[in-house]
Design a protein around this motif. Structure first.
Motif, PDB file in Angstrom:
ATOM      1  N   ALA A  22     -10.044  -1.795  -4.429  1.00  0.00           N
ATOM      2  CA  ALA A  22     -11.446  -1.604  -4.062  1.00  0.00           C
ATOM      3  C   ALA A  22     -12.164  -2.933  -3.849  1.00  0.00           C
ATOM      4  O   ALA A  22     -13.096  -3.019  -3.043  1.00  0.00           O
ATOM      5  CB  ALA A  22     -12.160  -0.787  -5.134  1.00  0.00           C
ATOM      6  N   ALA A  30     -17.099   0.758   2.165  1.00  0.00           N
ATOM      7  CA  ALA A  30     -17.357   1.729   1.105  1.00  0.00           C
ATOM      8  C   ALA A  30     -18.130   2.931   1.624  1.00  0.00           C
ATOM      9  O   ALA A  30     -18.021   4.033   1.072  1.00  0.00           O
ATOM     10  CB  ALA A  30     -18.126   1.071  -0.036  1.00  0.00           C
ATOM     11  N   SER A  34     -13.767   8.842   3.350  1.00  0.00           N
ATOM     12  CA  SER A  34     -12.518   8.854   2.613  1.00  0.00           C
ATOM     13  C   SER A  34     -11.637   9.961   3.183  1.00  0.00           C
ATOM     14  O   SER A  34     -11.962  10.561   4.212  1.00  0.00           O
ATOM     15  CB  SER A  34     -12.784   9.123   1.126  1.00  0.00           C
ATOM     16  OG  SER A  34     -13.147  10.486   0.931  1.00  0.00           O
ATOM     17  N   SER A  40     -17.577  10.012   1.423  1.00  0.00           N
ATOM     18  CA  SER A  40     -17.292   8.626   1.764  1.00  0.00           C
ATOM     19  C   SER A  40     -16.443   8.002   0.657  1.00  0.00           C
ATOM     20  O   SER A  40     -16.229   8.606  -0.404  1.00  0.00           O
ATOM     21  CB  SER A  40     -18.596   7.843   1.905  1.00  0.00           C
ATOM     22  OG  SER A  40     -19.225   7.721   0.629  1.00  0.00           O
ATOM     23  N   ARG A  41     -15.983   6.782   0.911  1.00  0.00           N
ATOM     24  CA  ARG A  41     -15.295   6.067  -0.175  1.00  0.00           C
ATOM     25  C   ARG A  41     -16.240   5.884  -1.363  1.00  0.00           C
ATOM     26  O   ARG A  41     -15.811   5.923  -2.516  1.00  0.00           O
ATOM     27  CB  ARG A  41     -14.795   4.704   0.323  1.00  0.00           C
ATOM     28  CG  ARG A  41     -13.646   4.775   1.316  1.00  0.00           C
ATOM     29  CD  ARG A  41     -13.051   3.397   1.540  1.00  0.00           C
ATOM     30  NE  ARG A  41     -11.914   3.425   2.454  1.00  0.00           N
ATOM     31  CZ  ARG A  41     -11.936   3.001   3.709  1.00  0.00           C
ATOM     32  NH1 ARG A  41     -13.068   2.507   4.211  1.00  0.00           N
ATOM     33  NH2 ARG A  41     -10.864   3.064   4.458  1.00  0.00           N
ATOM     34  N   LEU A 139      -8.886   7.179  -1.228  1.00  0.00           N
ATOM     35  CA  LEU A 139      -9.723   6.113  -0.677  1.00  0.00           C
ATOM     36  C   LEU A 139      -9.248   5.640   0.698  1.00  0.00           C
ATOM     37  O   LEU A 139     -10.011   5.016   1.429  1.00  0.00           O
ATOM     38  CB  LEU A 139      -9.753   4.917  -1.633  1.00  0.00           C
ATOM     39  CG  LEU A 139     -10.624   5.048  -2.874  1.00  0.00           C
ATOM     40  CD1 LEU A 139     -10.433   3.827  -3.768  1.00  0.00           C
ATOM     41  CD2 LEU A 139     -12.097   5.210  -2.511  1.00  0.00           C
TER      42      LEU A 139
END
Length: 227
Positions: A22, A30, A34, A40-41, A139
């Protein structure tokens, strides 16, 4: 036999892998999607952090979440944060879980998770490991199901096979990989044998792959209920 101390160590190792991966993101990355629909991430990272605190609650004998709506609201609130805030939250929430795991406790006691699900306290560290490892894959940062530790993949396959065992909606199913064999599903209907790599099998069981890479005999690939 469940070894909670071993699993706590595995959680620490998996968390470090996740944090290292990450840390190579930026704020824009970010916010990108995902592999989980609609998330989203940032949503995934927020969920991993809040799950650590939720499992601390479980080990303390408290409700895992105040409510399902509150769980979802916390994730939605935290998802848009800048990456440094996510990384700090991941580290700090992981440390809280690790500290709770290190506290003297009766690991044979029964604890309650979401929706009335109960389990032995000793299994909670493995449940946390599942969250960290599978969501690392979610992710979409280069960590794939094939990269999961072999021990984890086998244990998660066993865990999910047991979860679907006895379900009348799933035909009796024999699962075969080069790492072992499992049975799952109900007791009625034509038996089906599902064969594939450990990664493809655990991906199918965990809802991360559609099963098209698997081979079946005796019938079509069983449809599994959502986790």
């Amino acid at each position: 036999m469940i070894d909670h101390a071993h699993d706590l160590a595995s959680v620490r190792e998996a968390t470090e892998r996740l944090l290292n991966a990450a840390a190579h993101l930026d704020n824009a990355a970010a916010a990108e999607p995902s592999r989980l629909p609609g998330w989203s991430r940032g949503h995934v990272l927020a969920h991993i952090s809040r799950n650590a605190d939720a499992l601390v609650n479980v080990l303390r004998g408290l409700p895992m979440y105040v409510s399902g709506d509150a769980r979802d609201a916390d994730i939605a609130r935290d998802a848009p944060r800048p990456l440094p805030a996510h990384l700090a939250d991941l580290r700090e929430s992981a440390a809280r879980f690790d500290a709770q795991g290190a506290a003297p406790a009766d690991w044979e006691r029964t604890v309650e998770l979401r929706n009335g699900v109960t389990d032995r306290a000793a299994r909670v560290p493995f449940r946390r490991l599942v969250e960290v490892e599978l969501h690392h894959v979610d992710l979409a940062v280069g960590y794939e199901l094939e990269d999961l530790p072999e021990e984890f993949t086998g244990r998660e396959t066993d865990f999910l096979a047991r979860r679907f065992s006895g379900l009348a909606t799933v035909p009796p199913t024999r699962i075969v990989t080069d790492a072992g064999e499992w049975t799952t599903g109900g007791d009625t209907g034509a038996p089906v044998t599902v064969t594939g790599t450990p990664a493809d099998v655990v991906g199918w069981l965990a809802g991360r792959r559609d099963g098209t890479a698997l081979r079946t005999t005796g019938g079509p690939l069983p449809a599994l209920p959502p986790l």
